[in-house]
Write a protein that holds these residues in place. Structure first.
Motif, PDB file in Angstrom:
ATOM      1  N   LEU A 175      35.336  31.181  29.850  1.00  0.00           N
ATOM      2  CA  LEU A 175      35.666  32.406  30.572  1.00  0.00           C
ATOM      3  C   LEU A 175      34.409  33.117  31.056  1.00  0.00           C
ATOM      4  O   LEU A 175      34.379  33.655  32.173  1.00  0.00           O
ATOM      5  CB  LEU A 175      36.480  33.337  29.666  1.00  0.00           C
TER       6      LEU A 175
ATOM      7  N   SER B 239      33.101  31.866  34.310  1.00  0.00           N
ATOM      8  CA  SER B 239      34.079  32.041  35.406  1.00  0.00           C
ATOM      9  C   SER B 239      35.030  30.867  35.540  1.00  0.00           C
ATOM     10  O   SER B 239      35.582  30.638  36.629  1.00  0.00           O
ATOM     11  CB  SER B 239      33.368  32.289  36.744  1.00  0.00           C
TER      12      SER B 239
ATOM     13  N   PRO C  31      38.581  29.644  34.964  1.00  0.00           N
ATOM     14  CA  PRO C  31      39.862  30.264  34.596  1.00  0.00           C
ATOM     15  C   PRO C  31      40.629  29.415  33.596  1.00  0.00           C
ATOM     16  O   PRO C  31      40.558  28.183  33.599  1.00  0.00           O
ATOM     17  CB  PRO C  31      40.610  30.356  35.931  1.00  0.00           C
TER      18      PRO C  31
ATOM     19  N   ARG D 212      44.437  28.918  32.309  1.00  0.00           N
ATOM     20  CA  ARG D 212      45.834  29.219  32.618  1.00  0.00           C
ATOM     21  C   ARG D 212      46.668  29.141  31.347  1.00  0.00           C
ATOM     22  O   ARG D 212      46.490  28.246  30.525  1.00  0.00           O
ATOM     23  CB  ARG D 212      46.380  28.249  33.665  1.00  0.00           C
TER      24      ARG D 212
ATOM     25  N   PRO E 119      46.469  33.333  35.572  1.00  0.00           N
ATOM     26  CA  PRO E 119      45.283  32.821  34.888  1.00  0.00           C
ATOM     27  C   PRO E 119      44.594  33.921  34.094  1.00  0.00           C
ATOM     28  O   PRO E 119      44.591  35.089  34.476  1.00  0.00           O
ATOM     29  CB  PRO E 119      44.405  32.306  36.025  1.00  0.00           C
TER      30      PRO E 119
ATOM     31  N   THR F  74      41.279  35.612  32.956  1.00  0.00           N
ATOM     32  CA  THR F  74      39.886  35.761  33.366  1.00  0.00           C
ATOM     33  C   THR F  74      39.257  36.901  32.579  1.00  0.00           C
ATOM     34  O   THR F  74      39.941  37.677  31.904  1.00  0.00           O
ATOM     35  CB  THR F  74      39.788  36.034  34.874  1.00  0.00           C
TER      36      THR F  74
ATOM     37  N   ARG G 243      40.588  40.310  33.748  1.00  0.00           N
ATOM     38  CA  ARG G 243      41.902  40.694  33.215  1.00  0.00           C
ATOM     39  C   ARG G 243      41.800  41.093  31.747  1.00  0.00           C
ATOM     40  O   ARG G 243      42.477  42.022  31.305  1.00  0.00           O
ATOM     41  CB  ARG G 243      42.898  39.547  33.384  1.00  0.00           C
TER      42      ARG G 243
END
Length: 508
Positions: A273, A276, A278, A280, A299, A301, A304
């Motif tokens: 993470l 970068s 992602p 899922r 996804p 990240t 989020r």
């Protein structure tokens, strides 16, 4: 090619496999005990065998039974979760002990034979795990304090679920009792164990000095060892953060047990993470209501996660520091400090490593009422790892440029002389003989002939501009008469005695 000593090869293989399995079994048993898996009469030995089998790529099937108020409901469960804490402990021990057996620099044939022996022995152990990894685990339904309390699920035939109608006290009393039966599948476990041991030994050889001696092999070795060190440091940092966070929890021993089993899973997912990549996920049931993004299939990240906790941005900073560490380490260990070469090799190895991490950290749990799945994007991880690794390799080469240690000075022309030069010409030895014409620009020391037949001298001679320290026997003064030569084993004449007569000259 040297002769293969089969006894040594067999003993070395037994030691490698034995210590590796012992390390995995110890970590698995301690983690399960701290989690309380054996508190309700479960078989700790069988559970340990099943966890070790799952760690080396085996397959474990489980079937559960939930009972409350005398009503039992059978259920099936599908688990795809690798306890990478157990696998990492076994891999480190296996690789270290295997490489110790190669200290005599054996040839390629002997290395291959040793690897085959270790693989065959490990397959035998996998069969033993499949035989021992069968049992039943009993767990009481307990709601963790960090999650909201939900009513127990109590299904009465003909009525349905009455858990929500029970008072809190009665609900606590009738919390369900879960019995989970598990068994290790022999075939998939043997195949997974064979792949696992082959990958571990291959990576260990790539990261060690026992591979080819070419320049490209040295650069590959530096990149592989640096990426492995980065992953291990990430796990250590993750364990430290978990222990720190769980120190104030109500059950710190359970936090420690979970860290022993799945610390690499969480740490490497955080690394993905932070770079970068992602991840899922999918969540259904009660966890779906707690994690809305996963229930919608969005996804995961860092951005989020930062909406729930701003400390999630620390994942980005931690990933950057780890990559820079790998870049500097690879540049220092590479045979040459070319920026392009370091960037290319570290980028390629990092991309492959992150794709493998995505495959290892993928997990799914599907039990009645709860379904969770987390999987990263392997293709994206390959590209992102190649880019970030190349950037880290180039940065490491630039940071370490010009830091090579200068070549060591050659040995002193005379081993007994310690010289400390000072500016100015040397006037010569203190006896007034003047400087040597062939050594006017170099510090002076006596020749072996002047030093009494090559013997070393002890006194310290200093003339104010050069400090010359000579150790050994002092030299004889110039022009001193030599003592008379005596016959061997002849006693000396008494004082005042006449000299012995000379032997008569032989007649001609």
């Amino acid at each position: 090619m040297r002769r293969i000593r089969w006894g040594d090869v067999l003993l070395s293989g037994i030691a490698a496999v034995g210590w590796s399995v012992a390390a995995m079994a110890g970590v698995a048993a301690l983690g399960l005990h701290l989690l309380g898996a054996d508190a309700e009469g479960g078989s700790l030995g069988a559970m340990t065998a099943a966890v070790v089998a799952a760690a080396v790529g085996g397959s474990v099937t489980a079937s559960g039974e939930v009972s409350a108020l005398g009503v039992a409901v059978g259920s099936g469960a599908v688990l795809d979760l690798r306890p990478l804490g157990v696998a990492l402990a076994g891999a480190l021990v296996l690789g270290w002990v295997f490489l110790r057996g190669l200290r005599g620099r054996p040839g390629a044939v002997e290395v291959a034979v040793r690897a085959v022996v270790v693989g065959a022995l490990f397959l035998v152990v996998a069969g033993g795990l499949a035989w021992a990894g069968q049992g039943v685990a009993v767990l009481e339904g307990v709601v963790p304090p960090s999650l909201p309390r939900v009513p127990p699920r109590v299904v009465v035939p003909g009525i349905g679920d009455i858990g929500g109608l029970l008072p809190d006290g009665l609900g606590d009393a009738v919390r369900p009792r879960v019995r989970v039966g598990f068994a290790v599948d022999p075939g998939p476990t043997a195949a997974g164990a064979g792949v696992w041991v082959a990958v571990v030994l291959g990576v260990a050889l790539l990261a060690s000095r026992y591979g080819p001696a070419a320049v490209w092999a040295g650069r590959l070795r530096a990149a592989v060892s640096s990426v492995l060190a980065m992953l291990v440091v990430a796990v250590v940092a993750g364990v430290g953060a978990t222990v720190w966070a769980g120190a104030g929890a109500g059950r710190p021993e359970r936090v420690a047990g979970a860290a022993l089993l799945v610390a690499p899973d969480a740490s490497w997912t955080g690394l993905l993470l932070g770079l970068s990549v992602p991840v899922r996920g999918r969540a259904a049931g009660e966890l779906g209501r707690l994690l809305p993004p996963l229930s919608r299939g969005e996804p995961v990240t860092v951005a989020r996660l930062a909406e729930y906790d701003g400390r999630a941005w620390l994942l980005v900073a931690g990933a950057g520091v780890l990559l820079l560490y790998a870049g500097v380490r690879a540049a220092v260990r590479s045979p040459g400090r070319g920026v392009a070469a370091c960037a290319a090799w570290l980028g390629g190895v990092t991309g492959v490593a992150l794709a493998g991490v995505v495959w290892l950290t993928g997990a799914s749990v599907d039990v009645p009422g709860v379904a969770v799945e987390l999987r990263g994007d392997a293709g994206y991880a390959l590209l992102a790892g190649a880019g970030w690794g190349a950037l880290a390799g180039g940065a490491g080469a630039l940071l370490t440029r010009g830091t090579r240690a200068p070549a060591a000075d050659g040995p002193s022309p005379h081993p007994d002389v310690a010289r400390r030069p000072r500016p100015g010409p040397h006037p010569g030895p203190p006896d007034g003989r003047g400087p040597r014409p062939d050594r006017a620009d170099r510090p002076w020391w006596p020749e072996p002939a002047e030093a009494g037949g090559g013997r070393s001298r002890e006194p310290e001679v200093s003339d104010g501009s050069w400090d010359v320290t000579v150790t050994g026997r002092p030299p004889k003064p110039a022009g001193a008469p030599r003592p008379p030569r005596r016959e061997p084993f002849a006693p000396p004449p008494p004082p005042g005695a006449p000299p012995p007569p000379k032997p008569p000259h032989p007649p001609r």
